[in-house]
Scaffold this motif. Sequence first.
Motif, PDB file in Angstrom:
ATOM      1  N   ALA A 199       0.368  -0.936  -0.320  1.00 43.14           N
ATOM      2  CA  ALA A 199      -0.380   0.303  -0.233  1.00 43.14           C
ATOM      3  C   ALA A 199       0.985   1.219   0.157  1.00 43.14           C
ATOM      4  O   ALA A 199       1.025   2.720  -0.921  1.00 43.14           O
ATOM      5  CB  ALA A 199      -1.214   0.565   0.897  1.00 43.14           C
ATOM      6  N   ALA A 223      -6.258   3.951  -4.108  1.00 41.28           N
ATOM      7  CA  ALA A 223      -7.249   3.668  -3.816  1.00 41.28           C
ATOM      8  C   ALA A 223      -7.679   2.711  -3.733  1.00 41.28           C
ATOM      9  O   ALA A 223      -7.818   2.029  -2.828  1.00 41.28           O
ATOM     10  CB  ALA A 223      -7.759   5.313  -3.588  1.00 41.28           C
ATOM     11  N   VAL A 224      -7.404   1.705  -4.828  1.00 39.76           N
ATOM     12  CA  VAL A 224      -9.087   0.664  -5.401  1.00 39.76           C
ATOM     13  C   VAL A 224      -7.411   0.225  -4.651  1.00 39.76           C
ATOM     14  O   VAL A 224      -7.623  -1.305  -3.932  1.00 39.76           O
ATOM     15  CB  VAL A 224      -9.383   0.258  -7.338  1.00 39.76           C
ATOM     16  N   ILE A 226      -4.912  -0.221  -2.407  1.00 39.39           N
ATOM     17  CA  ILE A 226      -5.068  -0.349  -0.766  1.00 39.39           C
ATOM     18  C   ILE A 226      -6.089  -0.683  -0.318  1.00 39.39           C
ATOM     19  O   ILE A 226      -5.809  -1.702   0.688  1.00 39.39           O
ATOM     20  CB  ILE A 226      -4.694   1.048  -0.491  1.00 39.39           C
ATOM     21  N   TRP A 227      -7.453  -0.585  -1.240  1.00 40.31           N
ATOM     22  CA  TRP A 227      -8.620  -1.746  -0.418  1.00 40.31           C
ATOM     23  C   TRP A 227      -9.025  -2.489  -0.769  1.00 40.31           C
ATOM     24  O   TRP A 227      -9.128  -3.003   0.185  1.00 40.31           O
ATOM     25  CB  TRP A 227      -9.549  -0.399  -1.335  1.00 40.31           C
ATOM     26  N   THR A 228      -8.276  -2.750  -1.566  1.00 41.36           N
ATOM     27  CA  THR A 228      -8.168  -4.298  -2.343  1.00 41.36           C
ATOM     28  C   THR A 228      -7.136  -5.245  -1.486  1.00 41.36           C
ATOM     29  O   THR A 228      -7.553  -6.136  -0.503  1.00 41.36           O
ATOM     30  CB  THR A 228      -7.462  -4.866  -3.040  1.00 41.36           C
ATOM     31  N   GLY A 231      -8.685  -4.340   2.631  1.00 35.63           N
ATOM     32  CA  GLY A 231     -10.118  -4.736   3.211  1.00 35.63           C
ATOM     33  C   GLY A 231     -10.917  -5.382   2.252  1.00 35.63           C
ATOM     34  O   GLY A 231     -12.450  -6.060   2.191  1.00 35.63           O
ATOM     35  N   LYS A 232     -10.275  -6.285   1.159  1.00 38.83           N
ATOM     36  CA  LYS A 232     -11.197  -6.871  -0.122  1.00 38.83           C
ATOM     37  C   LYS A 232     -10.533  -8.500  -0.114  1.00 38.83           C
ATOM     38  O   LYS A 232     -11.238  -9.795   1.301  1.00 38.83           O
ATOM     39  CB  LYS A 232     -10.849  -6.165  -1.629  1.00 38.83           C
TER      40      LYS A 232
END
Length: 271
Positions: A199, A223-224, A226-228, A231-232
């Motif tokens: 990240a 952002a995608v 880091i979110w993955t 949080g994913k």
Amino acid sequence: MPPFPLDAFLASLPWVVAGIVALLALTFAAAVRQHRHSVMDTVWGPGFVVVAAVSWVLSAGYGDAGRRLLLLVLVAVWGVRLAVHIGLRARGGPEDPRYVDLLAKAPGSRNAYALRRVYLPQGMVLFFVSLTIQVGMFAIGNLGWLAFLGVLLWVLGFVFETVGDRQLTQFKADPARRGTVLNTGLWRYTRHPNYFGDAAVWAGLYLVAADSWPGVLTVLSPAVMIWTLAGKTGKPLTEKAMSGRPGYQEYIDSTSGFLPLPPRRAGAKPR
């Protein structure tokens, strides 16, 4: 300062897509031959290297030479290191359990199902996340203080990712530690130093691109990523797989979930 070369940037996009498609086609052919679609994980990093290389060539004479070279080097070092690490880890092993579970749901041909559910989505994500690199290659203007901060953040992330992966590899290589939880080294401060490092790498690359207009507009790309990671599919799936391991709940109670922080005292609220 001349305006951003929008026409040249737009003209580069089909070539970037072609590079991604070619890489995924070769990967798919190799996966079918090996009966192991988890080979896709190994080429994830090199996929960004391909994008960076294509964009670097096509942005010649348009974007700032220093920024172009910096982005190419940073992406190449990160992508090659990641590919070597994942490739060595998976060498000679069976199909990754995540792919086994996914392909077990295939209504027909597993290969066709993998093409739709693995290669196409990952190719789309690769293209979107790499927009930071693509735009940055064509960005006008000399490198400034924001790009310098981006390099520092990239270095921090690369160290966390590399050292964290190395510590985990050494931990798993010791038969006496099988079934236990790694809670030393960087893993004492975050449960996922490798994901945090990844990240930080992408946040750093974004700052290098955002140092010149219109790189700042690509904020959704890192952002995608880091979110993955947080949080994913990164942190959540790893912790789900580890949840039944003895001592893991105690590890969660004492160690930060993502950002590196000092270990918590007993009874403190989890972060």
